[in-house]
Design a protein around this motif. Sequence first.
Motif, PDB file in Angstrom:
ATOM      1  N   ARG A 428       0.841  -1.211   0.000  1.00 12.25           N
ATOM      2  CA  ARG A 428       0.000   0.000   0.000  1.00 12.25           C
ATOM      3  C   ARG A 428       0.874   1.258   0.000  1.00 12.25           C
ATOM      4  O   ARG A 428       0.572   2.228  -0.692  1.00 12.25           O
ATOM      5  N   ILE A 429       1.956   1.220   0.797  1.00 13.83           N
ATOM      6  CA  ILE A 429       2.852   2.394   0.836  1.00 13.83           C
ATOM      7  C   ILE A 429       3.446   2.635  -0.553  1.00 13.83           C
ATOM      8  O   ILE A 429       3.489   3.776  -1.038  1.00 13.83           O
ATOM      9  N   CYS A 430       3.880   1.554  -1.214  1.00 14.85           N
ATOM     10  CA  CYS A 430       4.474   1.706  -2.548  1.00 14.85           C
ATOM     11  C   CYS A 430       3.487   2.344  -3.510  1.00 14.85           C
ATOM     12  O   CYS A 430       3.833   3.279  -4.250  1.00 14.85           O
ATOM     13  N   ILE A 431       2.246   1.844  -3.494  1.00 13.43           N
ATOM     14  CA  ILE A 431       1.257   2.371  -4.444  1.00 13.43           C
ATOM     15  C   ILE A 431       0.919   3.818  -4.100  1.00 13.43           C
ATOM     16  O   ILE A 431       0.748   4.655  -4.991  1.00 13.43           O
ATOM     17  N   SER A 432       0.887   4.128  -2.801  1.00 14.38           N
ATOM     18  CA  SER A 432       0.633   5.524  -2.409  1.00 14.38           C
ATOM     19  C   SER A 432       1.763   6.420  -2.895  1.00 14.38           C
ATOM     20  O   SER A 432       1.525   7.540  -3.357  1.00 14.38           O
ATOM     21  N   LEU A 433       2.994   5.930  -2.794  1.00 16.16           N
ATOM     22  CA  LEU A 433       4.133   6.733  -3.267  1.00 16.16           C
ATOM     23  C   LEU A 433       4.042   6.945  -4.768  1.00 16.16           C
ATOM     24  O   LEU A 433       4.368   8.025  -5.279  1.00 16.16           O
ATOM     25  N   GLN A 434       3.577   5.917  -5.469  1.00 17.86           N
ATOM     26  CA  GLN A 434       3.389   6.079  -6.933  1.00 17.86           C
ATOM     27  C   GLN A 434       2.365   7.166  -7.214  1.00 17.86           C
ATOM     28  O   GLN A 434       2.531   7.992  -8.118  1.00 17.86           O
ATOM     29  N   ARG A 435       1.303   7.156  -6.392  1.00 16.47           N
ATOM     30  CA  ARG A 435       0.258   8.169  -6.581  1.00 16.47           C
ATOM     31  C   ARG A 435       0.822   9.563  -6.308  1.00 16.47           C
ATOM     32  O   ARG A 435       0.510  10.525  -7.008  1.00 16.47           O
ATOM     33  N   ALA A 436       1.660   9.648  -5.300  1.00 20.24           N
ATOM     34  CA  ALA A 436       2.288  10.935  -4.972  1.00 20.24           C
ATOM     35  C   ALA A 436       3.154  11.401  -6.146  1.00 20.24           C
ATOM     36  O   ALA A 436       3.165  12.589  -6.490  1.00 20.24           O
ATOM     37  N   ASP A 437       3.881  10.431  -6.769  1.00 17.76           N
ATOM     38  CA  ASP A 437       4.702  10.766  -7.939  1.00 17.76           C
ATOM     39  C   ASP A 437       3.829  11.311  -9.071  1.00 17.76           C
ATOM     40  O   ASP A 437       4.160  12.298  -9.721  1.00 17.76           O
ATOM     41  N   ARG A 438       2.711  10.639  -9.268  1.00 16.81           N
ATOM     42  CA  ARG A 438       1.778  11.035 -10.328  1.00 16.81           C
ATOM     43  C   ARG A 438       1.283  12.457 -10.086  1.00 16.81           C
ATOM     44  O   ARG A 438       1.262  13.291 -11.000  1.00 16.81           O
ATOM     45  N   GLU A 439       0.931  12.708  -8.856  1.00 16.46           N
ATOM     46  CA  GLU A 439       0.454  14.018  -8.437  1.00 16.46           C
ATOM     47  C   GLU A 439       1.521  15.084  -8.728  1.00 16.46           C
ATOM     48  O   GLU A 439       1.225  16.164  -9.234  1.00 16.46           O
ATOM     49  N   LEU A 440       2.752  14.723  -8.409  1.00 15.03           N
ATOM     50  CA  LEU A 440       3.872  15.652  -8.583  1.00 15.03           C
ATOM     51  C   LEU A 440       4.064  16.011 -10.062  1.00 15.03           C
ATOM     52  O   LEU A 440       4.307  17.155 -10.418  1.00 15.03           O
ATOM     53  N   VAL A 441       3.928  14.994 -10.915  1.00 14.75           N
ATOM     54  CA  VAL A 441       4.133  15.234 -12.340  1.00 14.75           C
ATOM     55  C   VAL A 441       2.988  16.076 -12.906  1.00 14.75           C
ATOM     56  O   VAL A 441       3.198  17.013 -13.668  1.00 14.75           O
ATOM     57  N   LEU A 442       1.765  15.744 -12.476  1.00 17.36           N
ATOM     58  CA  LEU A 442       0.601  16.420 -13.054  1.00 17.36           C
ATOM     59  C   LEU A 442       0.442  17.845 -12.553  1.00 17.36           C
ATOM     60  O   LEU A 442       0.137  18.745 -13.315  1.00 17.36           O
ATOM     61  N   HIS A 443       0.655  18.040 -11.247  1.00 14.17           N
ATOM     62  CA  HIS A 443       0.309  19.343 -10.673  1.00 14.17           C
ATOM     63  C   HIS A 443       1.500  20.092 -10.102  1.00 14.17           C
ATOM     64  O   HIS A 443       1.332  21.187  -9.588  1.00 14.17           O
ATOM     65  N   GLY A 444       2.685  19.495 -10.168  1.00 18.53           N
ATOM     66  CA  GLY A 444       3.861  20.188  -9.625  1.00 18.53           C
ATOM     67  C   GLY A 444       3.894  20.102  -8.120  1.00 18.53           C
ATOM     68  O   GLY A 444       3.019  19.501  -7.492  1.00 18.53           O
ATOM     69  N   LYS A 445       4.919  20.720  -7.534  1.00 18.61           N
ATOM     70  CA  LYS A 445       5.014  20.607  -6.073  1.00 18.61           C
ATOM     71  C   LYS A 445       4.401  21.820  -5.390  1.00 18.61           C
ATOM     72  O   LYS A 445       4.420  22.936  -5.911  1.00 18.61           O
ATOM     73  N   GLU A 446       3.886  21.539  -4.197  1.00 16.67           N
ATOM     74  CA  GLU A 446       3.208  22.598  -3.450  1.00 16.67           C
ATOM     75  C   GLU A 446       4.243  23.606  -2.969  1.00 16.67           C
ATOM     76  O   GLU A 446       5.289  23.234  -2.454  1.00 16.67           O
ATOM     77  N   THR A 447       3.925  24.889  -3.159  1.00 13.04           N
ATOM     78  CA  THR A 447       4.888  25.903  -2.729  1.00 13.04           C
ATOM     79  C   THR A 447       4.507  26.469  -1.372  1.00 13.04           C
ATOM     80  O   THR A 447       5.307  27.143  -0.731  1.00 13.04           O
ATOM     81  N   GLY A 448       3.265  26.244  -0.933  1.00 14.76           N
ATOM     82  CA  GLY A 448       2.824  26.808   0.336  1.00 14.76           C
ATOM     83  C   GLY A 448       2.443  28.277   0.199  1.00 14.76           C
ATOM     84  O   GLY A 448       2.156  28.954   1.170  1.00 14.76           O
ATOM     85  N   ARG A 449       2.454  28.771  -1.046  1.00 10.34           N
ATOM     86  CA  ARG A 449       2.117  30.178  -1.280  1.00 10.34           C
ATOM     87  C   ARG A 449       0.644  30.275  -1.679  1.00 10.34           C
ATOM     88  O   ARG A 449       0.236  29.676  -2.669  1.00 10.34           O
TER      89      ARG A 449
END
Lengths: 528, 263
Positions: A428-449
Amino acid sequence: MTARERIAGNVANYVDERTGAAAWMKKNLNKVFPDHWSFLLGEIALYSFIILLLSGTFLTFWFDPSQREVVYEGAYQPLSGLKMSAAYASTLHISFEVRGGLLMRQIHHWAALFFMVAIVVHLLRVYFTGAFRKPREFNWIIGVGLLTLGIVEGFLGYSLPDDLLSGTGIRIAEAIIQAVPVVGTYIAFFAFGGAFPGEAFIPRIFTVHVLLLPGIFLALITVHLMLVWYQKHTQYPGPGRTEKNVVGYPLFPVYMAKAGGFFFIVFGVTTFIAAVASINPIWLYGPYTPGQISAGSQPDWYMGWLDGLVRMAPPLETHAFGHTISWNILIPGLIVPGIMFTGLALYPFIESWITGDKREHHLLDRPRNVPNRTATGAMALTFTLVALINGGNDIIAQQFHLSINQIMWFSRIGIIVLPPIAFVITKRICISLQRADRELVLHGKETGRLVRLAHGEFIEVHEEISPEKKWLLTSHEQSGPLELPEIDKAGVRRTDAIRNKIRSRMSVANAEVAPKVSAQDLKEIEHH
Amino acid sequence: MKRLSKYRRHRAAAPMLLVLALLAIGTTFSVASATPNKSALALARSASIEEGKQIFLKGCSSCHGLNAEGGAIAPSLIGVGAASVDFQVATGRMPMADMSTQAMRKKPVYTPEQVAALAVYVASLAPGPAIPGDELLNYERDGSVADGGELFRNNCAMCHNFAGQGGALTQGKYAPTVMGVEPRHIYEAMITGPQSMPVFSDKIITPEEKLSIIKWIKFAESEPALGGASLGRVGPVTEGLLVWTLGIGILIGVAVWLAMKAR
């Protein structure tokens, strides 16, 4: 041309004319290796082995591998006048009367522990990154062989000084040999040249420890490294790295300097620890006599899991046809380790059978991108760790004021229940990390701004990740499950239907991933 | 007299006098107020049974019964002897802190005089092992370290560990460490067999051998860690822990550093 250059040139020419080494050297000194700290773990094992050869040779100058009884009259007063074997007396002699002897003994023993730790850590790196895949399956098997022989070699070394602890270890080894159905008692009788302890065993294991096994080690390590050389080193994925190239630095001068320096650092760290931390204080254990035993008798850590398995086995025995079968030793001492090591050795073949992947791989996997393999590894590690913890159950009970019985029951239940839990959680952790990677590619990283738009809406600004990073997160393959028919073209159930069913089930489980970002996804996101 | 008066006005005279006066007062006071440093046996000889009984009724009888006859939760103390009382109470094991697995060593609740009185009282109920006197505990003179080590490994190490560090027994019970235990208490433990420990009577281990064991224990206590840090003297478990944490930690750190430098 200066005089010095002329002399160097002449010497080089002299050697080259007689060996023809120049062309070979030029080719191989320029061989490129990729750079990553995790590729140095195997080197630690190699250097520890060299330290073991050097320090071990030193020890043989004084060690007397004999169970002949002597009366101790050496420097260590608390054992003065006691009867003991020549092996034990000579180990005391090395420890207290040979200059630098105790330091050498401690270097040898710490290096042995380092050797095994490095092998295991290296194995974990190779496993979790998928470096064992075609064409490196044979090298994987050689590695598993080195691990197994390392355990045996370490145990023999631990047994040689004939102190109370090593004698206890040999006694347990004898019990495990005897647990082999029907022939066990005979094998034990032959190995010990009679009844335990006898006078034959230590001389015999000495020969195996200093001659046979180091020879096999040298041969296997040579083949292991030659295969790395021939097949070239694997590399982590990244921009510019393909299945057909190796991105890195040449052997000379970069890796010559690095590897040479690393050898001295490993030697230095081992010597430092050997100088400040005691290991195997045999003078405290006393000479071995079968009537004695110490509380908290333990093997070295690499055998600890085996001891833990034996310690948790319920007392099961059957008597049939005049033979006793001690299931309580046979199962944890021989059958379970047999399954563990066979499974380990065959893993590359099992995985390629499940995935149906017969291609060569030189690019490593990120562990999260292969959830099933990573989870299987976590499962095996959990199993071994529970066994290892139970191997130290008495020390844990004593130090933490716990009940040894409760630790044993925790281990008995835990060794069955915890590995599957570890599998599920890791997957489950691996698949969640994959999802996080997907998120990163699609929407970029959060800047907190946070930005308030003209019409009052609040949005968080996301920053697009670099193209290199995007490549890293999307370059891996995702192949779907195998489709294996149970019914052939004529509508008849195939003979291998059951095998195909199992295989496709495992293949489906193996292919369970969070889908990586595709070109289609990126197009859609641009429309938003 | 004349010579002395010559120094009367010397500048060191006043401080010297002060030091002498302090010494005189101190010595007088310490002689006057000193109680002889009696051994446990000597204390027991001068203690009164009645005083011991009073302490027993207050501190012990709720578990061991009004006449030390024992009860559902505590054994009878009739015939356990003064040695047993001295061991259990003077090492703080009795009264127990809690009723769980076993009594552990802690700060003693009673003063040596009170322990002696209790011991005399319990010994008066029925004969039992007496507290060994100092003349019996001359292990420095009568013991042998080498014999003691061998005896310890034969009889004690299976529970107390090869270096006397203690070990685990079943169900949370344990053999405590024998490091830092007074010779008298080691001796008493051997002759009374407290808690899970068996009794080692004088037929099994002679008094002389007991002294050898004590001598070896005292030697092990003061023996320097010859090979460097001792790691607790509990065998390979702590060695494995060190190599898996500090050892490989340092080497992996170096590996990371080496791979970093090339960039």
